[in-house]
Design an enzyme around this catalytic site. Sequence first.
Site, mmCIF file in Angstrom:
data_model
loop_
_atom_site.group_PDB
_atom_site.id
_atom_site.type_symbol
_atom_site.label_atom_id
_atom_site.label_comp_id
_atom_site.label_asym_id
_atom_site.label_seq_id
_atom_site.Cartn_x
_atom_site.Cartn_y
_atom_site.Cartn_z
ATOM 1 N N GLY A 135 6.676 -69.257 -6.008
ATOM 2 C CA GLY A 135 6.166 -67.932 -5.667
ATOM 3 C C GLY A 135 6.048 -67.090 -6.925
ATOM 4 N N SER A 179 9.254 -62.403 -6.489
ATOM 5 C CA SER A 179 9.041 -62.671 -5.055
ATOM 6 C C SER A 179 10.360 -62.845 -4.309
ATOM 7 C CB SER A 179 8.185 -63.928 -4.868
ATOM 8 O OG SER A 179 8.844 -65.079 -5.367
ATOM 9 N N SER A 239 6.232 -72.045 -10.897
ATOM 10 C CA SER A 239 5.405 -73.264 -10.772
ATOM 11 C C SER A 239 4.023 -72.920 -10.209
ATOM 12 C CB SER A 239 6.114 -74.340 -9.944
ATOM 13 O OG SER A 239 6.698 -73.853 -8.763
#
Length: 199
Positions: free
Chosen positions: A31, A35, A106
């Site tokens: 995320g 987040s 990621s």
Amino acid sequence: MATNITWHEGLTHAERVELRGQQGLTIWFTGLSASGKSTIATALEQHLLNARKINAYRLDGDNIRFGLNKDLGFSEADRNENIRRIAEVSKLFADSAAVALTSFISPYRADRDSARALHDKAGLPFVEVFVDIPVEVAEQRDPKGLYKKARAGEIKEFTGISAPYEAPLKPEVHILNDKITVEQAVQQIVEYLEAQKYI
């Protein structure tokens, strides 16, 4: 590339699972920055260790860059290598019959798919958890002041602002983190793990 190396067989994953009495797996949190990935992953780690007595360990994006990945920057190539290394490390934890919790932005779908494929090849469960919030909410939170710096041009290639974030298409768990509490997010993940008989 390494040469003149030979894989040395040891205990199988099945043997470790039987000896440890728990299933090894990787729970991959992805995320935007801010987040809530690390917050939820930490709360889940505490739940697994305390309430369930399950061996779990959290690999955090910032923390890993203090050691294992301190030689990497934030270019696309370095982000790819960052995730490749974490995929390999989390696979080792999962193979040892531990629960690996990875909290990394990621941003690239292909990198997350490669991490999943690595686990699939080894017969290890891989659970993708998408911690989803609108970028506007992430900017309002901005606990590290990174979005402000990115908007000012002080940080180049910042995910969600000047670099892309490719949201998961079919995560195992999709958390709308601007609408629920940390405790509810942990419960959502736990319910999935129980349904799959991972815990």
